[in-house]
Enzyme design. Sequence first.
Site, short mmCIF file in Angstrom:
data_model
loop_
_atom_site.label_atom_id
_atom_site.label_comp_id
_atom_site.label_asym_id
_atom_site.label_seq_id
_atom_site.Cartn_x
_atom_site.Cartn_y
_atom_site.Cartn_z
N LYS A 1 27.94 31.47 46.28
CA LYS A 1 29.57 32.14 45.47
C LYS A 1 29.13 33.06 44.70
O LYS A 1 29.22 34.49 44.29
CB LYS A 1 30.59 31.68 45.27
CG LYS A 1 31.75 30.59 46.41
CD LYS A 1 32.53 30.10 45.78
CE LYS A 1 33.49 29.23 47.24
NZ LYS A 1 34.44 28.44 46.71
N SER B 1 40.04 27.56 48.62
CA SER B 1 39.15 28.30 47.32
C SER B 1 40.07 29.47 46.84
O SER B 1 39.35 29.94 45.94
CB SER B 1 37.84 28.09 47.44
OG SER B 1 37.34 29.06 48.35
#
Length: 789
Positions: A736, A693
Amino acid sequence: MADPARRADKKKSEKMPDWQEELPLIPLRNIVVFPQMIVPLFIGRSQSVKALEETMAKDKLLVFAVQNNEEVEEPSTGDISKIGTLAEVVQMIDLPDSTTKILVEGVCRVKVERFVRETPYFHVIISRISEPEEVSVAEEALVRKIIRQFEEYVKLNRRIPPETLMSIVNVDNPGRLADLVSSYLTLKVGEKQLILESIKVAKRLEHLSEILDKEIGVLRVEKELQGKVRKQIERVQKEYYLKEKLRAIQSELGEEEDNDNPELGEYRKKIKGAKLPDEVRAKAEKELDRLTQMPPMGSEASVIRTYLDWLVEMPWQKKTKSHLDIAAVEKILNEDHYGLDKVKERILEYFAVLKLTGKMGGTILCLVGPPGVGKTSIARSIARAMGRKFTRVALGGVRDEAEIRGHRRTYVGSLPGRIMQSIHKAASANPVFLLDEIDKLGADFRGDPASALLEVLDPEMNKEFSDHYLEVPFDLSDVLFITTANTRDPIPRPLLDRMEVIQMSGYSEEEKMGILKGYLLPRELEKHGLKKNQVEFQEPALLQIIQEYTKEAGVRNLEREIAAVLRKIATQVVKEAAAKKTIVNQAALANYLGAPKYRFGLAETKNQIGLAMGLAWTEVGGDTIPVEVTVMPGRGNLTLTGQMGEVMQESVKAAMSFVRSRAASLNLDENFYRKADIHVHVPEGAVPKDGPSAGITMATALTSALTKQPVKSDVAMTGEITLRGKVLPIGGLKEKLLAARRAGIKQVIIPQENKKDLEEIKKELLAGIKISFVEEADEVLKLALGGRT
């Protein structure tokens, strides 16, 4: 020409007095030769064999002396006793194994005056020690005492034949009698050597008498113990015979067999009284019949008793009545936990189906989330809401399949597995069963416990779960199994397929504040013996504890920090003995907790070239991950540091290929990569990092460093990049975004395909953060680059 050593030996021999002799000596390791005794010896050392060969060629006389340390293979003169025995070799036989067997007869005691030489064997000067012919009255008395003692010794020690007494009684010389008796005793070499070294006959007899007293005492104790053991064996055999006879008579009369053993009757009552399934009852009765045929003290009988105890005490048909009032269940869940709306919603759905069908439905819930978010406690709340018993098994570090299925009864100390032990402990056949930390299971040569759990968690198979110890099926279909894990990746795919995963994300600051005020503070105040009117936490102080003293997805560390403050306040209350109220504000936090542990807000306040902020997901929640890129003149080397995993390294290479493909649009020389060395570093190098990611973060940092355009410091991003510049979706979006909010990020760039995930995130969490959705990496560069340095 004559050998000088021989001439020297000859001179010494010429000077030797008449009462001294020069003879070969053989050291002995584990035997003492007494005068007038005939003893067999085995000669194996080369020195001893040479000494034997010389004496056989002459007068067959040898000196035998004991080594002080029998472990020494090649003794020196200092290792050999000075008192030995002169003996004559009567017979010699060479054996096939290169050793020689000799038969020697002791002549008299000798004293080694000096060693003449050591090679090729020992040669010594000796003087004979003669025995006195006259016998004193004291010696005569000691002789009679020793004869009486030896008679008793022979009676107690059956290894010595009775005929030996005749040879002892007929000996007239007291010294010879002492030597003869000593040779028959089972003594250590050191004790026999002490007798040999006793030159004075009276002293020798006294020493021998003391030894006989001690040996007779030992033999008496041995005889007494043997008598007790014999009586015990005879008693057990007699009891067994009588019981077998009584059992046969009772069988003929058709009477009960347990009248002579209350324990067997008690087991029969337990089996009749317990609500056992037919198969289990038949197994219990069969084992009880085996027990009746065994001696009560036998080891196998003890194993069967333990097995019967487990069988009759297991809750085969004992179940707790479940409370299925949906409103009450919802109330209890809200009382025990703040937030967790999705988890509570799924649990209420489960209760609704259970109430309508009356069946469990075979659902296994798996709560996956970071530590401290309430996975274990919510399982306890489910048990409380249902009114069921609660039991828990920690699976972390379990590597042995027998921990789940149990050990077979052939093993010493065997027991059922943890599943059956926990059911037994709960005393209910339908408890709420928590399998904690299922992602921490291991496997080794003893088997795979995850495979054993397949039967436990499969609704089609756990109706007849068979434990290796119990050997009878147990119905686990009414057990509500709940499992927990920090991450789903380590869980084996077949095991994961049998569970419904409920993701539990980390808490936002607002949720932590609600948990703190509604749950943690009241509980910690009570735990520390403080009352609400004694302590007041101001909200800014609580927020500072959350932001600057903890950095976690859950609330465990937050609870510890609150406890640390309350401990200090409790100490003040005890010392000052005053009821004054303590107010905890931001200014006082440093006194209670020290300096802040974490920095809240932007790590970098200025836009910088070659530095991009990524977002990462970890087992303990989300985190920011800065990526640094430096370009230097060189030959095209690409250096990667910061403990990047293989997947992250591949992301860097994919990002590099993307930048090269966009060289023209970025106004870069198409051969830039050949003229420069590029170094990519992820700070906190001691912490391993991996995952795809960070792809767009790598591409942004590389582009910034190569084009000299700064990256906006208040922008963070997450997304996987392809060679064509496509941005692929990621996981752990809520964690996140929480990390971005803690870091003071104003704008977050995420893949377009993750837009649907925002619907499950509360709007309060997104307050103050601009979310930008992208499909191409070019869009990322437009949003992230262009800031001023």
